[in-house]
Design an enzyme around this catalytic site. Structure first.
Site: not given
Ligand code: NOJ
Length: 673
Positions: A387-389, A456-457, A475, A481
């Site tokens: 996961h790369h946020e 995502h985003e 997404e 969510e």
């Molecule tokens: C928003 C993402 O849609 C969600 O899936 C994720 O858990 C959180 N950001 C943290 O990255």
């Protein structure tokens, strides 16, 4: 003498005819779809480019403007003549390495019109139209030339002058007021095009009467901003490109090829889903080896974070601990899931991670033993999903990009979820050219390191998965969510998504919540019945589908079998019935067996739908394993009951589906002989 006079007259009239032909050729050109139903007419009116579209000889798009306004240079929108018109046609079949159908027919007639300005600097621009039986695409090209090189676009003039006042399902685009720009995570609204007051995202899906459905979107969005649509007058929509923070729309270096502007057309909502025009307009697969690209289901502690049971950052409730991930790996291997998503495995989640955006993509938290987990996952034949946020801090991510992917490579990680919660520093939009470049860089780097992506985003999907099949899902939708911490998604939401956002491409919607009434102390809850959660695996397409709930909420529930069984890679897809915003029934054939699966969902109204099973192979018997809303099920008062029954059926059988309010039915048709 008379002979000579006659000869001169006939030579003169032939030249007049020729001149007329050339003149006509210089001002207009047309091309029709292979079945002749759709026709595009391009014309120059006093040197200004326009196009119009007819369907069965009736206007679909009235005369619509084309061209560009440039910064500090004369516009590319007038004083043109046609230099030449090239025609091509194609009829081919191609195979998706994975997808919602295996084989796609790519059949179109095309014209490429080369325009040149009448006067110096005599700049050239090409416009190509490809016309299919199910719609059309067109794009502009400004080839490399002396007269114009690097330039900035401040407006794309493309219009869609709709011939009818269609009803549109729309969501707003790049609103300045949104605090963190969760672009495209909205509930859809339904309005007449003539009354739209905000910029809207595409795909913009519209209906006129009972049998005309169209959707405007784009294909192959590379190094260009996303196109949104703005109502300009009457029933006309105009392209409104998402800007850079400077206000400029497009920064062109050397030459320009825009994405395809697409218009899909069908007689029914399901006809739009059966259209693969967006994929057809993308370039073929560029990856030589796709053996590492495998669709599948996954689980994780993700819902635990959204339920506030777990945290991303290290601490007493840390979700991504070695022990927790091991038990999720065990669950995955026991229940036919192929991977486990570990969110919060890396340093940087402390404090306000959205504001800080200061993540490491190479350093695991000390209580997450990456080497051991990679070994354990391999032993259990389960993949890890990294996961790369980024928190929107793209510069911080790009600095670490190669190293981050090297970590994936080192630990045998072939799947990655990325995230961009927050505006980018400097205020760049997710859908801008700035971000199109970034997302593309990540996609191509991921391909280099054999990593499949779940973004995502994201920037919106425009079918790039055809060219880079490691672009699995994204997404870009108001997903499950929102049920955890907001008023949630009304039951109609998922009956709109397949026909709007879903036309763009796969969606990581994260279905599969069983603990629908998770919080007795608040109004938060999931707005479906449990059977509908199952049906969503078929209705909303994604090659990576999450079993989103936590293991403890699945254990012991016989409905889990459907999630275990349902595939994520399909040979064929059909929509049996649908009304956008009301209900939809989709069937898909497994790519790796003879089985079919059905998902049927409704909005807040209960309904009974009778379906014919003539999609099944004639002469074969199937056991239908039916998961339907149980007695008294109702989204508001009693969402949990699921009735599981089995019955033998053939292609000549019919089934009656009874959907509760906010409910659904999921069926596995298992071929038995
Ligand atoms: C928003 C993402 O849609 C969600 O899936 C994720 O858990 C959180 N950001 C943290 O990255």
């Amino acid at each position: 003498m008379r002979k000579y006079i006659l000869l001169i007259i006939s030579i003169l009239s032939i030249s007049v005819l020729l001149i007329a032909f050339v003149l006509k050729g210089q001002d207009s050109a047309e091309v029709a779809s292979p079945d002749g139903s759709l026709k595009v007419e391009f014309s120059l009116e006093k040197g200004i480019p326009f196009y119009r579209v007819t369907r069965h000889h009736q206007a679909l798009i009235n005369s619509s403007r084309m061209g560009f306004i440039l910064k500090g240079l004369p516009a590319l929108d007038k004083n043109f003549k046609i230099l030449k018109v090239d025609r091509t046609s194609l009829d081919e079949q191609w195979t998706q390495p994975w997808g919602e159908v295996k084989t796609i027919r790519n059949n179109y007639n095309a014209i490429v019109i080369t325009l040149e300005e009448d006067e110096a600097p005599k700049r050239q621009m090409m416009i190509e139209f490809r016309v299919y039986n199910d719609g059309l695409g067109f794009r502009y090209e400004v080839p490399s030339q002396h007269a114009i090189k690097d330039f900035l676009i401040t407006d794309e003039l493309t219009e869609f002058a709709l011939a009818n006042d269609f009803t549109a399902w729309w969501i707003p685009a790049y609103r300045k007021s949104t605090d963190i720009e969760m672009d495209s995570e909205y509930l859809f609204r339904k309005n007449l095009v003539s009354t739209l007051t905000e910029k809207t995202h595409t795909p913009l899906t519209m209906q006129s009467g009972d049998s005309l459905f169209i959707s405007i979107h784009e294909a192959a969005l590379i190094d260009y901003p996303s196109m949104t649509l703005l109502h300009s007058r009457g029933t006309t929509l105009k392209a409104d490109l998402v800007p850079w923070s400077t206000g400029v729309l497009v920064d062109v270096r050397g030459s320009l090829k825009t994405p395809w502007r697409t218009i899909q057309v069908a007689n029914s909502p399901g006809g739009l889903i059966a259209s693969y025009l967006i994929l057809n307009l993308n370039e073929p697969n560029k990856l030589a080896d796709v053996s590492w690209i495998t669709p599948g289901k996954y689980n994780g502690m993700w819902w635990g974070m959204h339920m506030q049971k777990n945290t991303w950052q290290m601490g007493p409730k840390h979700g991504a601990t070695t022990a927790n991930v091991k038990s999720l790996i065990d669950f995955a291997s026991e229940h036919n899931l192929s991977a486990v998503l570990a969110e919060g495995w890396n340093e940087g989640w402390e404090g306000d991670w959205v504001a800080n955006g200061n993540f490491s993509f190479t350093k695991p938290y000390p209580d997450f033993d990456l080497a051991e987990l990679s070994r354990y996952a391999k032993e259990k034949h389960v993949g890890l999903i990294a996961h790369h946020e980024t928190g929107g801090n793209v510069a911080n991510y790009e600095k670490q990009l190669e190293d981050a992917f090297k970590v994936c490579q080192q630990y045998g990680i072939h799947r990655l979820k990325t995230g961009y919660v927050n505006k980018m520093p400097g205020g760049e939009y997710h859908q801008s050219q700035f971000m199109a470049r970034h997302y593309q860089k990540v996609l191509e780097t991921a391909a280099k390191y054999q990593v499949m992506l779940d973004v995502h985003e994201p920037i919106k999907d425009t079918g790039l998965r055809r060219t880079w099949p490691n672009m699995m899902t994204r997404e870009g939708v108001r997903g499950t969510e929102y049920e955890a911490w907001s008023p949630g998604n009304p039951p109609s939401h998922t009956t709109i998504i397949p026909f709007t956002r879903g036309l763009a491409g796969p969606i990581d919607f994260t279905p599969g919540i069983f603990n629908l009434l998770f919080d007795k102390t608040s109004t938060f809850r999931v707005h479906t019945t449990l059977a509908k959660q199952l049906a969503l695996y078929v209705v909303i397409y994604s090659p990576m589908q999450m079993a989103a709930d936590l293991p403890e909420n699945y254990e012991g529930n016989p409905a889990l079998k459907f999630i275990e069984d349902v595939p994520t890679d399909w040979e064929d897809t059909k929509v049996l019935n649908a009304a956008i915003g009301e209900y939809v029934t989709t069937v898909r054939k497994d790519r790796n067996s003879a089985d079919w699966y059905l998902g049927s969902i409704t909005n807040e109204k209960p309904r009974t739908l009778t379906i014919k099973l003539n999609f099944l192979t004639p002469g074969k018997t199937y056991q239908a394993e039916i998961y339907q809303d149980g007695k008294g099920a109702d989204v508001n008062t009693n969402p949990l009951p699921v009735e599981i029954t089995r019955t033998d059926v053939t292609s000549t059988s019919s089934l009656t589906l009874n959907l509760a309010a906010g409910g659904g039915t999921a069926i596995r048709f298992h071929q038995t002989n």
